[in-house]
Write a protein that holds these residues in place. Structure first.
Motif, PDB file in Angstrom:
ATOM      1  N   LEU A  75       0.830  -1.203   0.000  1.00  0.00           N
ATOM      2  CA  LEU A  75       0.000   0.000   0.000  1.00  0.00           C
ATOM      3  C   LEU A  75       0.865   1.254   0.000  1.00  0.00           C
ATOM      4  O   LEU A  75       0.577   2.220  -0.715  1.00  0.00           O
ATOM      5  CB  LEU A  75      -0.950  -0.005   1.207  1.00  0.00           C
ATOM      6  N   ILE A  76       1.938   1.255   0.764  1.00  0.00           N
ATOM      7  CA  ILE A  76       2.854   2.398   0.772  1.00  0.00           C
ATOM      8  C   ILE A  76       3.440   2.597  -0.627  1.00  0.00           C
ATOM      9  O   ILE A  76       3.505   3.719  -1.138  1.00  0.00           O
ATOM     10  CB  ILE A  76       3.955   2.210   1.834  1.00  0.00           C
ATOM     11  N   GLY A  77       3.858   1.502  -1.246  1.00  0.00           N
ATOM     12  CA  GLY A  77       4.397   1.600  -2.600  1.00  0.00           C
ATOM     13  C   GLY A  77       3.385   2.162  -3.583  1.00  0.00           C
ATOM     14  O   GLY A  77       3.702   3.039  -4.397  1.00  0.00           O
ATOM     15  N   LEU A  78       2.159   1.681  -3.509  1.00  0.00           N
ATOM     16  CA  LEU A  78       1.104   2.178  -4.396  1.00  0.00           C
ATOM     17  C   LEU A  78       0.832   3.657  -4.159  1.00  0.00           C
ATOM     18  O   LEU A  78       0.692   4.435  -5.111  1.00  0.00           O
ATOM     19  CB  LEU A  78      -0.182   1.373  -4.178  1.00  0.00           C
ATOM     20  N   ALA A  79       0.758   4.048  -2.895  1.00  0.00           N
ATOM     21  CA  ALA A  79       0.475   5.445  -2.554  1.00  0.00           C
ATOM     22  C   ALA A  79       1.585   6.363  -3.048  1.00  0.00           C
ATOM     23  O   ALA A  79       1.311   7.459  -3.572  1.00  0.00           O
ATOM     24  CB  ALA A  79       0.288   5.588  -1.046  1.00  0.00           C
ATOM     25  N   GLU A  80       2.821   5.939  -2.891  1.00  0.00           N
ATOM     26  CA  GLU A  80       3.940   6.764  -3.347  1.00  0.00           C
ATOM     27  C   GLU A  80       3.983   6.854  -4.868  1.00  0.00           C
ATOM     28  O   GLU A  80       4.312   7.905  -5.423  1.00  0.00           O
ATOM     29  CB  GLU A  80       5.257   6.246  -2.788  1.00  0.00           C
ATOM     30  N   ALA A  81       3.654   5.770  -5.538  1.00  0.00           N
ATOM     31  CA  ALA A  81       3.598   5.809  -6.998  1.00  0.00           C
ATOM     32  C   ALA A  81       2.516   6.783  -7.463  1.00  0.00           C
ATOM     33  O   ALA A  81       2.743   7.601  -8.367  1.00  0.00           O
ATOM     34  CB  ALA A  81       3.350   4.414  -7.565  1.00  0.00           C
ATOM     35  N   LYS A  82       1.370   6.721  -6.832  1.00  0.00           N
ATOM     36  CA  LYS A  82       0.270   7.623  -7.195  1.00  0.00           C
ATOM     37  C   LYS A  82       0.664   9.072  -6.921  1.00  0.00           C
ATOM     38  O   LYS A  82       0.418   9.958  -7.743  1.00  0.00           O
ATOM     39  CB  LYS A  82      -0.997   7.246  -6.428  1.00  0.00           C
ATOM     40  N   LYS A  83       1.290   9.308  -5.772  1.00  0.00           N
ATOM     41  CA  LYS A  83       1.724  10.660  -5.406  1.00  0.00           C
ATOM     42  C   LYS A  83       2.726  11.218  -6.416  1.00  0.00           C
ATOM     43  O   LYS A  83       2.786  12.425  -6.632  1.00  0.00           O
ATOM     44  CB  LYS A  83       2.347  10.624  -4.004  1.00  0.00           C
ATOM     45  N   SER A  84       3.483  10.339  -7.033  1.00  0.00           N
ATOM     46  CA  SER A  84       4.483  10.759  -8.016  1.00  0.00           C
ATOM     47  C   SER A  84       3.913  10.884  -9.417  1.00  0.00           C
ATOM     48  O   SER A  84       4.650  11.139 -10.370  1.00  0.00           O
ATOM     49  CB  SER A  84       5.654   9.771  -8.022  1.00  0.00           C
ATOM     50  N   GLY A  85       2.602  10.675  -9.564  1.00  0.00           N
ATOM     51  CA  GLY A  85       1.954  10.881 -10.853  1.00  0.00           C
ATOM     52  C   GLY A  85       1.775   9.641 -11.706  1.00  0.00           C
ATOM     53  O   GLY A  85       1.307   9.738 -12.840  1.00  0.00           O
ATOM     54  N   PHE A  86       2.130   8.477 -11.172  1.00  0.00           N
ATOM     55  CA  PHE A  86       1.916   7.250 -11.934  1.00  0.00           C
ATOM     56  C   PHE A  86       0.443   6.862 -11.844  1.00  0.00           C
ATOM     57  O   PHE A  86      -0.201   7.080 -10.815  1.00  0.00           O
ATOM     58  CB  PHE A  86       2.805   6.124 -11.397  1.00  0.00           C
ATOM     59  N   PRO A  87      -0.097   6.281 -12.911  1.00  0.00           N
ATOM     60  CA  PRO A  87      -1.510   5.873 -12.855  1.00  0.00           C
ATOM     61  C   PRO A  87      -1.673   4.625 -11.991  1.00  0.00           C
ATOM     62  O   PRO A  87      -1.220   3.543 -12.344  1.00  0.00           O
ATOM     63  CB  PRO A  87      -1.844   5.575 -14.323  1.00  0.00           C
TER      64      PRO A  87
END
Length: 172
Positions: A75-87
């Motif tokens: 979940l942390i990985g997903l959240a950080e990816a989303k925060k960085s603009g990844f879909p």
């Protein structure tokens, strides 16, 4: 990453996310490097999507039952990816958040330290993904003396994410 477990998948793509974010914040325009980073993140996200369980969690390996630690880390990985603009799929994030909510304990004297420590990490993952559980964080704060040092740090970070002016973040 010889075993291809979920932890390794996240540990492989999360540094790519952070490197991508750093390059953007520094204004570095290296298209080839960014393309490599994007490819690694995309591969990691697809792996997470493919191996998410019906209950919303992830096991260490695809055949394993969902595990709270593995799920919190994913979940942390997903959240950080989303925060960085990844879909990133909102439903995948919501599934992980929902699963983690089913793993909560009441932090009473009958619970062992590892259980309290895991709850601190779970609460941190939820807060970092934008869905903090304020009441459970406050409840765990009352048992902070029983937490390991790293778990106290996660709880402090959780309170900082919830409200940077909350004095509990420094009273741990």
């Amino acid at each position: 990453y010889p075993y291809q477990c979920i932890e390794q998948a996240v540990s492989r793509f999360l540094p790519n996310v952070m490197t991508y974010r750093a390059l953007d914040s520094l204004g570095v325009a290296n298209a080839a490097l960014k393309a490599d980073l994007e490819s690694g993140v995309s591969f990691g996200l697809q792996r997470l999507y493919a191996q998410q369980k019906a209950d919303g969690g992830w096991g260490w390996f695809v055949q394993d039952e969902s595990n709270p630690l593995t799920t919190a880390y994913a979940l942390i990985g997903l959240a950080e990816a989303k925060k960085s603009g990844f879909p990133v799929s909102d439903s995948v994030i919501a599934g992980a958040q929902d699963y983690l909510r089913t793993t909560f304990i009441v932090p009473d004297l009958g619970k062992q330290q590892w259980q309290l420590n895991r709850q601190a990490f779970t609460l941190y993952a939820l807060a970092r993904s934008g869905d903090p559980d304020v009441s459970r964080s406050a409840n765990l704060f009352e048992s902070r003396a029983r937490l390991a040092t790293y778990a106290k740090a996660y709880l402090a970070l959780t309170f900082n994410l919830i409200d940077p002016t909350d004095t509990r973040r420094t009273d741990i």
